[in-house]
Design an enzyme around this catalytic site. Structure first.
Site, PDB file in Angstrom:
ATOM      1  N   ARG A 111       0.833  -1.215   0.000  1.00 51.14           N
ATOM      2  CA  ARG A 111       0.000   0.000   0.000  1.00 51.14           C
ATOM      3  C   ARG A 111       0.862   1.258   0.000  1.00 51.14           C
ATOM      4  NH1 ARG A 111      -3.277  -0.591   5.131  1.00 51.14           N
ATOM      5  NH2 ARG A 111      -1.333  -1.578   5.705  1.00 51.14           N
ATOM      6  N   ASN A 154      -6.141  -2.767   2.525  1.00 52.98           N
ATOM      7  CA  ASN A 154      -6.146  -4.219   2.608  1.00 52.98           C
ATOM      8  C   ASN A 154      -7.580  -4.713   2.674  1.00 52.98           C
ATOM      9  OD1 ASN A 154      -3.363  -4.398   2.635  1.00 52.98           O
ATOM     10  ND2 ASN A 154      -3.215  -4.623   4.848  1.00 52.98           N
TER      11      ASN A 154
END
Length: 92
Positions: free
Chosen positions: A20, A38
């Site tokens: 990320r 996520n």
């Protein structure tokens, strides 16, 4: 040129490897807004909004595997309606 927004669902070894954060850096370089988060199934959802060519470049980067620490098995792409994000954030 009009902004576009795309949602990408990235599968493989993409959680716990800085995926990320690397995506956030890549999106910032491309001047994109949106987010990465996520998902419960082990994937990462990436929503990117901006100039069409820049969004395509981010999607290509995701398909090529993202950061070195990750292993991308597949990327599913779909249009996303919202384009008015402020910056590119990490969502939890």
């Amino acid at each position: 040129m009009d902004k576009v927004a795309t949602a990408a669902y990235v599968y493989g070894v993409v959680q716990g490897v800085g995926f990320r954060y690397s995506t956030q850096r890549q999106a910032a370089q491309l001047e994109l807004s949106g987010y990465a988060r996520n998902c419960d199934d082990g994937s990462v959802e990436v929503v990117a909004s901006g100039e069409p060519h820049a969004v395509e470049m981010l999607i290509e980067w995701l398909k090529q595997g993202g950061p070195r620490s990750a292993r991308v098995d597949k990327v599913l792409i779909e249009p996303h309606g919202k384009t008015d994000y402020k910056g590119f954030t990490i969502r939890y």
